[in-house]
Design an enzyme around this catalytic site. Sequence first.
Site, PDB file in Angstrom:
ATOM      1  N   GLY B  73       6.944  -6.264   7.619  1.00 45.20           N
ATOM      2  CA  GLY B  73       6.470  -7.640   7.440  1.00 45.20           C
ATOM      3  C   GLY B  73       6.905  -8.573   8.553  1.00 45.20           C
ATOM      4  N   ASN B 100       4.667  -9.465  21.878  1.00 41.51           N
ATOM      5  CA  ASN B 100       3.742  -9.447  20.751  1.00 41.51           C
ATOM      6  C   ASN B 100       3.932 -10.748  19.969  1.00 41.51           C
ATOM      7  OD1 ASN B 100       3.195  -8.704  17.709  1.00 41.51           O
ATOM      8  ND2 ASN B 100       2.068  -7.201  18.905  1.00 41.51           N
ATOM      9  N   CYS B 130      -1.499  -7.106  11.855  1.00 45.15           N
ATOM     10  CA  CYS B 130      -0.420  -6.617  10.996  1.00 45.15           C
ATOM     11  C   CYS B 130      -0.896  -6.578   9.556  1.00 45.15           C
ATOM     12  CB  CYS B 130       0.824  -7.498  11.091  1.00 45.15           C
ATOM     13  SG  CYS B 130       2.112  -6.924   9.967  1.00 45.15           S
ATOM     14  N   LYS B 165      -4.428  -7.213  20.061  1.00 46.12           N
ATOM     15  CA  LYS B 165      -4.184  -5.935  19.366  1.00 46.12           C
ATOM     16  C   LYS B 165      -5.010  -5.868  18.098  1.00 46.12           C
ATOM     17  CE  LYS B 165      -0.544  -2.789  17.865  1.00 46.12           C
ATOM     18  NZ  LYS B 165       0.915  -2.551  17.860  1.00 46.12           N
TER      19      LYS B 165
END
Lengths: 289, 301
Positions: B73, B100, B130, B165
């Site tokens: 997370g 990132n 994510c 990404k």
Amino acid sequence: MRNNYRIISNREVSEGVFEMKVDAPLLVDAVLPGQFVNVYLPREDLLLPRPISICDSDMENEVLTLVYAVVGEGTLELSRLIGYGEEPTVDGVFLEIFGPHGNGFFYDNSYGPRDEVLLIGGGLGVAPLLFAARVLADGHFVADMPKKISAYLGFPAEPWYLREFEAFGVHVHAISDTIPLASSGGRVGTVVDLLNTEFDTRGLSSEAGTCALTCGPQPMMKTVASWCEELSIPLRASLEARMGCGYGACVGCSIEVKADENADGTGAGLLRRKVCVDGPVFPAEKIVW
Amino acid sequence: MKNFDLSVNIAGVTWKNPVTTASGTFSGQYTTGFYDPSLLGAVTTKGVAPLPWEGNPTPRIAETYGGMLNSVGLENKGVDDYITGELRALKDLGATVICNVCGHSVDEYLEVVSKLDGTDVDMLELNISCPNISCGGIGFGTDANLAAELVREVRKLTRKPLIVKLTPNVTDISAIARSVEEAGADAISLINTLLGMRIDLRTGQPVLANGTGGLSGPAVKPVAVRMVYQVSRAVSLPVIGMGGIMTGADALEFLLAGARAVAVGTAALINPVAPIDILSELTELLHDEQTLELLRRNYEH
């Protein structure tokens, strides 16, 4: 440090609990009590290393002892490996080990001198306390050797390793959840039952220069922590966590710990710490139970 | 072995070789104890947000067949700590650094980017993929319009080379890739993890406290190779391929699929020096004239 080490023996010491001894000349003088190693399994689908606590390191014979419980597929695989000391036909299975990792019980020198050290272990948590007993008994890592080392050990069934502790001069008190043992006066129960009796009979307190180390199931350690707090006995606890990498990169084993207070009493919030690199041993008063 | 130029150009930045780390698997504090980060083409650091994030409850890690699930997370200490800590240390070691960047909202991404713009970080990687946070992250990566909108806003703030990404958890990854290309991205990296779950047979409950987690490791490699193949043909941006790379041969497979560079992730959690090992294996493989010819032929497409 990642290397292959020959397995000497791998035997079941109690139901589901295995003791593995490896020839580890490169590791024995590099490890500290309370540290762990990452053990790799000889099956590629079992990707992640298993963090296994170091149970003992015999520098003289260059033998490292690991104790683990079979709790899943990986440790089951581990339990099937055969050492050359058991089967003359086995040339020696190699085990890939990376470590040591973690801080260990004696992460700073504030742990001595002491009159008495209590080693309080439950189940598999008994294992790393044996290595602690060894170094306390031979004066490693402690400014002064304690006058007395006492172990309070709890087991779900048959006890194991009592003689190994005694060999280091430890006063051993053992109890089992299910089997009446002579050393606990024939009763069954938990480590906390043992400690309560002990408290009643000899009145342990911090004034006697007592300190304690614990490793075991979380509820047991929580109870031990409040027991020690009540008696003002400084306690260090070794935590268990599900890990990914074991060296600080994946942040899988992150926990909250209590921060130090500033001099003015502020700042005592919570901090995130990684069990693998900041622990696994923490001062009990910093742990959020 | 003779000297061999492995350098690649990614969005104007020269990497000395085509290997980086996948975000979340490299620690400026801990990994650098195992190797010199300037040996890699670049290092990609873990996602940073404007303020510290606590991450998800534990357990956050579960092993699966040939892979692992994580639900960390994006626990991080925030961008300010990153700039004075990890970034500074890595730049001092001579590394090419990709940061990132994560956020719960456009504003949060922008706050991080504007702070990083004034630093010597080499490249930014927008994490819109994510799967482990409740808002932001993958929410941007599964919607071509939201993804483009975010990239456009970020583009206005910085001239730093911008990698986006992507998540594999979409129906048509090429559409998302084209969308972020048009919005001004300089490169694309993929894949982030595949959303997965493992159930504990004793409790009947998910092993991860968060329920779901992101699947990575060799188990996902064929999916990753397929998506790198598709995306590298859908856009003209350089593609950084990742997903289960364990060996030099795996890395070569991604290059042949169309990636200009590769990132090593889960392998580094198993073995911290894996990116270096994989680089040397790849270097050896690239000494083969036939392999080079295959790569050249692929690049011409």
